[in-house]
Design a protein around this motif. Structure first.
Motif, short mmCIF file in Angstrom:
data_model
loop_
_atom_site.label_atom_id
_atom_site.label_comp_id
_atom_site.label_asym_id
_atom_site.label_seq_id
_atom_site.Cartn_x
_atom_site.Cartn_y
_atom_site.Cartn_z
N CYS A 337 0.81 -1.22 0.00
CA CYS A 337 0.00 0.00 0.00
C CYS A 337 0.84 1.27 0.00
O CYS A 337 0.30 2.37 -0.12
N HIS A 338 2.17 1.13 0.16
CA HIS A 338 3.06 2.28 0.27
C HIS A 338 2.65 3.19 1.42
O HIS A 338 2.69 4.41 1.33
N ASP A 339 2.25 2.53 2.51
CA ASP A 339 1.81 3.24 3.70
C ASP A 339 2.82 2.97 4.81
O ASP A 339 3.04 1.81 5.19
N THR A 340 3.44 4.01 5.33
CA THR A 340 4.48 3.83 6.34
C THR A 340 3.90 3.49 7.71
O THR A 340 4.60 2.97 8.57
N THR A 341 2.63 3.77 7.94
CA THR A 341 1.98 3.45 9.22
C THR A 341 0.65 2.77 8.96
O THR A 341 -0.40 3.26 9.37
N ALA A 342 0.71 1.65 8.28
CA ALA A 342 -0.52 0.94 7.91
C ALA A 342 -1.21 0.37 9.15
O ALA A 342 -0.57 -0.14 10.07
N THR A 343 -2.53 0.47 9.17
CA THR A 343 -3.32 -0.17 10.22
C THR A 343 -3.31 -1.67 9.99
O THR A 343 -3.42 -2.14 8.85
N THR A 344 -3.16 -2.44 11.07
CA THR A 344 -3.02 -3.88 10.92
C THR A 344 -4.17 -4.63 11.59
O THR A 344 -4.89 -4.09 12.42
N VAL A 345 -4.29 -5.90 11.21
CA VAL A 345 -5.31 -6.78 11.79
C VAL A 345 -4.72 -8.18 11.89
O VAL A 345 -3.88 -8.58 11.06
N VAL A 346 -5.13 -8.92 12.89
CA VAL A 346 -4.66 -10.29 13.09
C VAL A 346 -5.54 -11.23 12.27
O VAL A 346 -6.77 -11.15 12.32
N ARG A 347 -4.91 -12.13 11.50
CA ARG A 347 -5.66 -13.09 10.68
C ARG A 347 -5.13 -14.50 10.94
O ARG A 347 -3.99 -14.69 11.37
N TYR A 348 -5.97 -15.47 10.63
CA TYR A 348 -5.58 -16.87 10.81
C TYR A 348 -4.60 -17.32 9.72
O TYR A 348 -4.69 -16.91 8.56
N LYS A 349 -3.70 -18.22 10.12
CA LYS A 349 -2.79 -18.88 9.19
C LYS A 349 -2.36 -20.19 9.86
O LYS A 349 -1.42 -20.22 10.65
N VAL A 350 -3.08 -21.27 9.55
CA VAL A 350 -2.92 -22.53 10.27
C VAL A 350 -2.50 -23.63 9.30
O VAL A 350 -3.15 -23.83 8.27
N GLU A 351 -1.43 -24.34 9.64
CA GLU A 351 -1.00 -25.49 8.85
C GLU A 351 -1.56 -26.77 9.46
O GLU A 351 -1.49 -26.97 10.67
N LEU A 352 -2.12 -27.62 8.60
CA LEU A 352 -2.70 -28.89 9.02
C LEU A 352 -2.01 -30.04 8.31
O LEU A 352 -1.84 -30.01 7.09
N LEU A 353 -1.61 -31.03 9.06
CA LEU A 353 -1.13 -32.27 8.47
C LEU A 353 -2.33 -33.20 8.36
O LEU A 353 -2.97 -33.54 9.38
N VAL A 354 -2.69 -33.59 7.13
CA VAL A 354 -3.89 -34.39 6.91
C VAL A 354 -3.53 -35.73 6.30
O VAL A 354 -2.46 -35.89 5.69
N ASP A 355 -4.44 -36.69 6.43
CA ASP A 355 -4.18 -38.05 5.99
C ASP A 355 -5.49 -38.69 5.57
O ASP A 355 -6.51 -38.55 6.27
N ASP A 356 -5.49 -39.38 4.43
CA ASP A 356 -6.70 -40.07 3.99
C ASP A 356 -6.60 -41.58 4.20
O ASP A 356 -7.42 -42.34 3.70
N GLY A 357 -5.59 -42.02 4.97
CA GLY A 357 -5.37 -43.45 5.19
C GLY A 357 -4.32 -44.02 4.28
O GLY A 357 -3.82 -45.12 4.52
N GLU A 358 -3.95 -43.28 3.24
CA GLU A 358 -2.93 -43.75 2.31
C GLU A 358 -1.84 -42.72 2.07
O GLU A 358 -0.69 -43.07 1.83
N ASN A 359 -2.20 -41.44 2.11
CA ASN A 359 -1.24 -40.38 1.81
C ASN A 359 -1.38 -39.24 2.81
O ASN A 359 -2.49 -38.92 3.25
N TYR A 360 -0.25 -38.62 3.12
CA TYR A 360 -0.23 -37.39 3.89
C TYR A 360 -0.17 -36.19 2.95
O TYR A 360 0.27 -36.29 1.81
N ALA A 361 -0.58 -35.03 3.45
CA ALA A 361 -0.35 -33.75 2.77
C ALA A 361 -0.40 -32.65 3.82
O ALA A 361 -1.00 -32.83 4.89
N THR A 362 0.24 -31.54 3.54
CA THR A 362 0.20 -30.39 4.43
C THR A 362 -0.66 -29.32 3.79
O THR A 362 -0.36 -28.84 2.69
N PHE A 363 -1.73 -28.94 4.46
CA PHE A 363 -2.65 -27.92 3.96
C PHE A 363 -2.53 -26.66 4.81
O PHE A 363 -2.42 -26.72 6.03
N LEU A 364 -2.56 -25.52 4.12
CA LEU A 364 -2.54 -24.22 4.79
C LEU A 364 -3.95 -23.63 4.72
O LEU A 364 -4.50 -23.43 3.64
#
Length: 478
Positions: A337-364
């Motif tokens: 934004c080219h803003d030196t004092t930008a207003t901020t907000v907290v947002r989610y960012k969660v990594e999940l290790l998932v499995d379908d019984g045969e394969n793993y994957a990492t989902f964000l």
């Protein structure tokens, strides 16, 4: 307050078009047609809205945004009708934010306590029924990844793909291949309300047309492809009575031009609409090694094996553009934004290790989808954790996701490959309906699936939580 009042009861000398507006509060009066309106999301608390945003059009064919704050939304909502002409008086005129613009006007009208809203019953001005902010391919590429505008597009649907397209009970993302000019195709990525609205069109029993105008999309480039992502303001318009559609069909193809005199072509369910089958998570990694033949849109069902606590569960972003700017909820410079004092907000960012019984994957999983699961914004949850002196622990509502099963919708690109360890960003998550039939690689399985022990396939060697980066704070699930 809104009511139906004949135009003659108000002095005509106070009527003004948008070009006469001046900044500040006054007794200014305008006559305008309400083109469309939508609830503006509250990025901090998903259970609330910031207010109602409208697009108004005057007799000089100039459009402008108007905004009703949340505290007055209930008062006005029942009186708002798209297509109706209104007289609006006693409001505040402010400068239009330079991000996420849905009109070209430099001002925005803000409702205040003194604002009056009246339907114009007779002797009203002549105002067009529609106006769109159509952008061509070159302009869309310039706007991509900037969040400056939410442009409208017109085009013809080439294909529609999604999971559970024939069921209105399943709210899942939809991917549309969309031709916007000869030899130029983009992808419409429809989420949440936009996906539900479009799925409703497909299942309405009416003949859905293949040429349409889509409003307020957020352009993003992913690799060589241009994606136009839906927003809360996204709506769909059909019909050869729209000038934008008439101009498009006359310029794109003679076969479409021939339809103008009669009716526009309809979607062919057999050749255009494709209901996606479920894919195992392992197919996502295969795409990265053979992207020329693999499809980039996947729907997977998997159990959450672990919430990767080492990565934390939130980030701090610029309120306007959403880019990560720091690690504390204070003012930070934002390069986007080219803003030196930008207003901020907290947002989610969660990594999940998932499995379908045969394969793993990492989902964000990012902010919008996490808010659906936790039923509260990341900022609210963080404040609660800080007040309870649990800041370095994984919040209970997130930790309890472990063991649960969901349907994940993922658009995969080569950008997902980082440090030889793919992490796939989830574009949408769906609950599993017990009665639905799930199809995985052509085999049908009941929606209620049982899982054995976690798989130990080679795929886990590069998606294990033990290999997660250990920088930053450490979170405990206890």
């Amino acid at each position: 307050m809104s009511s139906e009042v004949p135009l003659g009861s108000h002095p005509p000398q106070h009527d003004r078009a948008f070009d006469s507006l001046r900044l500040g509060r006054s007794s200014q009066t305008i006559h305008a047609r309400l083109l469309r309106f939508w609830d503006t999301p509250n990025m901090i608390n998903s259970n609330e809205i910031r207010g109602i945003t409208m697009v108004l059009l005057d007799e000089k064919d100039s459009s402008i945004n108007a905004f009703i704050p949340a505290e007055w939304a209930k008062l006005y909502r029942q009186c708002l009708q798209e297509g109706q002409i209104y007289e609006v008086a006693h409001f505040e005129v402010d400068s239009c934010p330079y991000m996420y613009k849905t009109t070209e006007h430099t001002f925005v009208i803000r409702f205040i306590a003194q604002t009056s809203l009246h339907k114009v019953i007779n002797n009203g001005p002549v105002i067009n029924l529609h106006k769109f902010m159509i952008r061509n391919s070159d302009h869309l590429h310039i706007l991509a990844n900037t969040n400056l505008e939410l442009p409208d597009v017109v085009g013809v649907i080439k294909s529609v793909k999604g999971f559970g397209l024939l069921s209105t009970d399943i709210i899942s993302p939809i991917l549309i291949r969309f031709l916007i000019s000869p030899n130029v195709e983009v992808y419409l990525s429809l989420l949440d309300e936009a996906a539900a609205r479009f799925k409703g069109l497909l299942n309405s029993g009416e003949s859905t047309k293949s040429v349409m105008v889509v409003t307020s999309l957020n352009p993003q480039k992913k690799g060589d492809h241009l994606y136009l992502n839906s927003t809360a303001a996204t709506k769909f318009y059909f019909g050869n009575n729209l000038a934008a559609i008439t101009e498009f069909t006359m310029s794109i193809d003679s076969s479409l031009s021939d339809a103008i005199g009669d009716d526009l072509p309809s979607l062919n369910a057999e050749t255009v609409i494709t209901t996606k089958e479920l894919s195992p998570p392992g197919d996502l990694s295969k795409f990265l090694s053979n992207s020329s033949t693999q499809e980039a849109y996947f729907t997977c069902i998997a159990r959450i094996v672990e919430v990767v606590a080492q990565k934390g569960w939130y980030y701090v972003s610029c309120t306007h553009c959403g880019k990560e700017v720091g690690n504390s909820a204070t003012s930070h410079p934002c390069n986007q934004c080219h803003d030196t004092t930008a207003t901020t907000v907290v947002r989610y960012k969660v990594e999940l290790l998932v499995d379908d019984g045969e394969n793993y994957a990492t989902f964000l999983v990012l902010d919008n989808e996490m808010m659906k699961l936790t039923k509260q914004g990341a900022a609210t949850l963080l404040d609660d954790e800080v007040n309870r002196r649990l800041r370095n622990r994984l919040p209970k509502c997130i930790a309890e996701l472990q063991g649960q099963k969901f349907i994940y919708h993922v658009n995969v690109t080569t950008d997902n490959l980082t440090d030889n360890r793919p992490t796939f960003t989830v574009s949408g998550m769906s609950a599993i309906l017990n009665k639905e039939i799930l199809t995985i690689n052509g085999k049908q399985k009941k929606g209620k699936m049982e899982y054995g022990e976690s798989s130990t396939s080679a795929a886990a060697t590069y998606t294990s939580a033990n290999e997660a980066d250990k920088d930053g704070p450490t979170y405990s699930t206890e």
